[in-house]
Design a protein around this motif. Structure first.
Motif, PDB file in Angstrom:
ATOM      1  N   LEU A 156       0.948  -1.770   0.142  1.00 46.48           N
ATOM      2  CA  LEU A 156      -0.642  -0.113   0.186  1.00 46.48           C
ATOM      3  C   LEU A 156       0.802   1.621  -0.272  1.00 46.48           C
ATOM      4  CD1 LEU A 156      -2.936  -0.409   2.558  1.00 46.48           C
ATOM      5  CD2 LEU A 156      -3.315  -0.460   0.157  1.00 46.48           C
ATOM      6  N   VAL A 157       1.911   1.596   0.939  1.00 44.14           N
ATOM      7  CA  VAL A 157       3.240   2.525   1.081  1.00 44.14           C
ATOM      8  C   VAL A 157       3.234   2.216  -0.301  1.00 44.14           C
ATOM      9  CG1 VAL A 157       4.543   3.530   1.874  1.00 44.14           C
ATOM     10  CG2 VAL A 157       2.773   2.099   3.509  1.00 44.14           C
ATOM     11  N   SER A 158       3.438   1.753  -1.263  1.00 40.62           N
ATOM     12  CA  SER A 158       4.443   1.541  -2.558  1.00 40.62           C
ATOM     13  C   SER A 158       3.769   1.722  -3.271  1.00 40.62           C
ATOM     14  CB  SER A 158       5.240   0.987  -2.815  1.00 40.62           C
ATOM     15  OG  SER A 158       4.277  -0.077  -3.137  1.00 40.62           O
ATOM     16  N   LEU A 159       1.774   2.283  -3.799  1.00 41.32           N
ATOM     17  CA  LEU A 159       0.580   2.311  -4.164  1.00 41.32           C
ATOM     18  C   LEU A 159       1.077   4.108  -3.659  1.00 41.32           C
ATOM     19  CD1 LEU A 159      -1.309  -0.202  -3.970  1.00 41.32           C
ATOM     20  CD2 LEU A 159      -0.433   0.961  -5.842  1.00 41.32           C
ATOM     21  N   PHE A 160       1.333   4.701  -3.015  1.00 40.46           N
ATOM     22  CA  PHE A 160       1.147   5.747  -2.173  1.00 40.46           C
ATOM     23  C   PHE A 160       2.381   6.624  -1.843  1.00 40.46           C
ATOM     24  CE2 PHE A 160      -3.435   5.406  -3.063  1.00 40.46           C
ATOM     25  CZ  PHE A 160      -3.567   4.536  -2.124  1.00 40.46           C
ATOM     26  N   PRO A 161       3.214   6.523  -3.161  1.00 45.87           N
ATOM     27  CA  PRO A 161       4.885   7.499  -2.845  1.00 45.87           C
ATOM     28  C   PRO A 161       4.860   9.000  -2.172  1.00 45.87           C
ATOM     29  CG  PRO A 161       4.650   7.153  -4.829  1.00 45.87           C
ATOM     30  CD  PRO A 161       3.252   5.940  -4.532  1.00 45.87           C
ATOM     31  N   HIS A 162       3.587   9.396  -3.302  1.00 48.99           N
ATOM     32  CA  HIS A 162       3.989  11.261  -2.753  1.00 48.99           C
ATOM     33  C   HIS A 162       2.803  11.208  -1.959  1.00 48.99           C
ATOM     34  CE1 HIS A 162       7.216  11.119  -5.085  1.00 48.99           C
ATOM     35  NE2 HIS A 162       6.511  10.592  -6.525  1.00 48.99           N
ATOM     36  N   ALA A 163       2.435  10.487  -0.360  1.00 53.42           N
ATOM     37  CA  ALA A 163       0.905  10.896   0.754  1.00 53.42           C
ATOM     38  C   ALA A 163       1.805  12.161   0.928  1.00 53.42           C
ATOM     39  CB  ALA A 163       1.173   9.725   1.154  1.00 53.42           C
TER      40      ALA A 163
ATOM     41  N   ALA B 247      13.186  13.789  -0.995  1.00 55.29           N
ATOM     42  CA  ALA B 247      13.157  13.294   0.512  1.00 55.29           C
ATOM     43  C   ALA B 247      12.279  12.211   0.790  1.00 55.29           C
ATOM     44  CB  ALA B 247      14.127  13.437   2.023  1.00 55.29           C
ATOM     45  N   ILE B 248      10.636  12.730   1.334  1.00 57.16           N
ATOM     46  CA  ILE B 248       9.832  12.062   1.521  1.00 57.16           C
ATOM     47  C   ILE B 248       9.577  11.056   0.745  1.00 57.16           C
ATOM     48  CG2 ILE B 248       7.193  12.133   1.869  1.00 57.16           C
ATOM     49  CD1 ILE B 248       7.749  15.008   2.592  1.00 57.16           C
TER      50      ILE B 248
ATOM     51  N   LYS C 161      11.542   9.136  -0.668  1.00 60.04           N
ATOM     52  CA  LYS C 161      12.170   7.656  -0.769  1.00 60.04           C
ATOM     53  C   LYS C 161      12.071   7.374   0.224  1.00 60.04           C
ATOM     54  CE  LYS C 161      15.964  10.686  -2.909  1.00 60.04           C
ATOM     55  NZ  LYS C 161      16.840  10.800  -2.249  1.00 60.04           N
ATOM     56  N   ASP C 162      11.069   7.340   1.461  1.00 61.05           N
ATOM     57  CA  ASP C 162      11.058   6.874   2.934  1.00 61.05           C
ATOM     58  C   ASP C 162      10.285   7.010   3.065  1.00 61.05           C
ATOM     59  OD1 ASP C 162      11.824   6.623   5.416  1.00 61.05           O
ATOM     60  OD2 ASP C 162      13.456   7.268   5.544  1.00 61.05           O
ATOM     61  N   ALA C 163       8.920   5.869   3.666  1.00 58.69           N
ATOM     62  CA  ALA C 163       7.818   5.557   3.803  1.00 58.69           C
ATOM     63  C   ALA C 163       8.201   6.233   5.573  1.00 58.69           C
ATOM     64  CB  ALA C 163       7.424   4.298   3.678  1.00 58.69           C
ATOM     65  N   ALA C 164       8.816   6.380   5.789  1.00 61.32           N
ATOM     66  CA  ALA C 164       8.402   6.812   7.293  1.00 61.32           C
ATOM     67  C   ALA C 164       7.858   7.903   7.665  1.00 61.32           C
ATOM     68  CB  ALA C 164       9.954   6.749   8.196  1.00 61.32           C
ATOM     69  N   LEU C 165       8.513   8.967   6.631  1.00 59.46           N
ATOM     70  CA  LEU C 165       8.379  10.117   6.391  1.00 59.46           C
ATOM     71  C   LEU C 165       6.702  10.672   5.952  1.00 59.46           C
ATOM     72  CD1 LEU C 165      11.892  11.879   5.132  1.00 59.46           C
ATOM     73  CD2 LEU C 165      10.887  11.064   7.170  1.00 59.46           C
ATOM     74  N   HIS C 166       6.167   9.723   5.533  1.00 59.44           N
ATOM     75  CA  HIS C 166       4.450   9.852   5.254  1.00 59.44           C
ATOM     76  C   HIS C 166       4.033   9.786   5.694  1.00 59.44           C
ATOM     77  CE1 HIS C 166       5.771   6.799   1.084  1.00 59.44           C
ATOM     78  NE2 HIS C 166       6.951   7.902   1.294  1.00 59.44           N
ATOM     79  N   HIS C 167       2.665  10.795   5.249  1.00 57.18           N
ATOM     80  CA  HIS C 167       1.263  11.176   5.786  1.00 57.18           C
ATOM     81  C   HIS C 167       1.939  11.687   7.522  1.00 57.18           C
ATOM     82  CE1 HIS C 167      -0.253   8.007   3.319  1.00 57.18           C
ATOM     83  NE2 HIS C 167       0.096   7.386   4.220  1.00 57.18           N
ATOM     84  N   GLN C 168       2.764  12.645   6.944  1.00 56.06           N
ATOM     85  CA  GLN C 168       3.105  13.389   8.512  1.00 56.06           C
ATOM     86  C   GLN C 168       3.040  15.215   8.262  1.00 56.06           C
ATOM     87  OE1 GLN C 168       5.478  12.311  10.993  1.00 56.06           O
ATOM     88  NE2 GLN C 168       5.796  10.388  10.136  1.00 56.06           N
TER      89      GLN C 168
END
Ligand code: MN3
Length: 243
Positions: free
Chosen positions: A32-39, A81-82, A84-91
Motif C-alpha cells: 500500500l505504501v508503495s502505491l502512494f509514494p507521495h502521500a 526525501a519523503i 524515498k522514505d515511507a517513514a516520512l509519509h502522512h506527517q
C-alpha cells in the motif's frame, strides 16, 4: 488537506486502511505504501503580497529569488526525501520537524535542512509587512521580558549579528510563557527536537546572505536594523496570544 488531489489521496489511503484491517498482512501494508509514494507532498505557499511590498527595506528582486528559488528548492528537496522514505509519509510539516530523531538516519539531514527551510520561510513571509506597530499589550510583554523596547531591539539585533555563517535569530515563547531571544544555525528552528533551546517562535529573522546580500551586501547590521520597518507586529501578537 490542501486540495482535491490530496483529498483523493487521503480517501484512497483511508479506504486502503480499511481493507488492511480486513486483510491484516504486513506485506500488504508495505505494498500500500508503495502505491502512494507521495502521500505527503508539500507546496510552496503563496507570498500573499507583491515582491515589491517591502521596498525599500527588502527589495523586490531579493523577495522574488528568496521565495521563488530558495524556498521552492527546500520544498522540492523535502518532497524528494519523503518520496524515498515511507517513514516520512502522512506527517504534517510540524510533525516532521519536531520528530527528526525518530526518523531513519538517512532521512534526518533532509528533514532538518529542507523541512526546516520550508517551515522557517513559510513562517518568515507571514511576519513581514510594512507600517504596523506593536499594540499596548505587546509593548507590555516586551517591556516585562526585556526591560524596554529599545533594549529588546538592541538585544535582538545583536543576536542576529552573532549567528556565525547562515542561520536565524528568533524570539520564542517558552513553556512557561516567557519570551526569549535565541539563534539557530542553518535551517534549524526552536520547534525541532534537536534544538538546544526550545519554544514557539513569534519572531524570526533569516540571516542567510541570500536574504539581504543584493541590497545590503556584507552589512548584516543594516539589514537587521531595517527589519523593524517590515516586522508585522499584528502577526507577532497573534502568535504571542496562541497557547
Ligand atoms: Mn532564506
Amino acid at each position: 488537506m490542501k486540495n482535491r488531489r490530496d483529498f483523493l489521496k487521503t480517501s484512497a489511503v483511508l479506504s486502503a486502511g480499511s481493507m488492511l484491517a480486513l486483510h491484516g498482512s504486513k506485506a500488504f501494508a508495505a505494498e500500500l505504501v508503495s502505491l502512494f509514494p507521495h502521500a505527503t507532498e508539500f507546496e510552496l505557499p503563496p507570498l500573499g503580497y507583491d515582491f515589491a511590498a517591502l521596498e525599500p527595506f527588502i527589495d523586490a528582486q531579493t523577495m522574488q529569488i528568496h521565495h521563488g528559488k530558495h524556498h521552492q528548492t527546500y520544498v522540492t528537496k523535502l518532497n524528494e526525501a519523503i518520496a524515498k522514505d515511507a517513514a516520512l509519509h502522512h506527517q504534517s510539516l510540524e510533525q516532521l520537524i519536531k520528530n527528526i530523531l525518530s526518523f531513519p538516519e538517512a532521512s534526518r539531514a533532509a528533514v532538518r535542512n529542507h523541512g526546516g527551510g520550508h517551515w522557517n520561510h513559510s513562517f518568515f513571509w507571514q511576519l513581514l509587512k510594512k507600517d504596523t506597530t506593536p499594540s499596548a499589550n505587546m509593548q507590555k510583554a516586551i517591556v516585562q521580558n526585556f526591560g524596554s523596547m529599545e533594549q529588546f531591539k538592541k538585544d535582538y539585533e545583536k543576536a542576529a549579528l552573532s549567528v556565525f555563517g547562515s542561520g536565524w535569530a528568533w524570539v520564542i515563547k517558552d513553556a512557561t510563557g516567557k519570551l526569549l531571544i535565541t539563534t539557530t544555525p542553518n535551517q534549524d528552528n526552536p520547534l525541532m527536537d534537536i534544538a538546544p533551546v526550545k519554544g514557539t517562535p513569534i519572531i524570526g529573522i533569516d540571516v542567510w546572505e541570500h536574504a539581504y546580500y543584493l541590497k545590503y551586501q556584507n552589512k548584516r547590521a543594516d539589514y537587521a536594523q531595517a527589519f523593524w520597518n517590515v516586522l508585522n507586529w499584528n502577526k507577532v501578537e497573534e502568535l504571542y496570544q496562541l497557547k
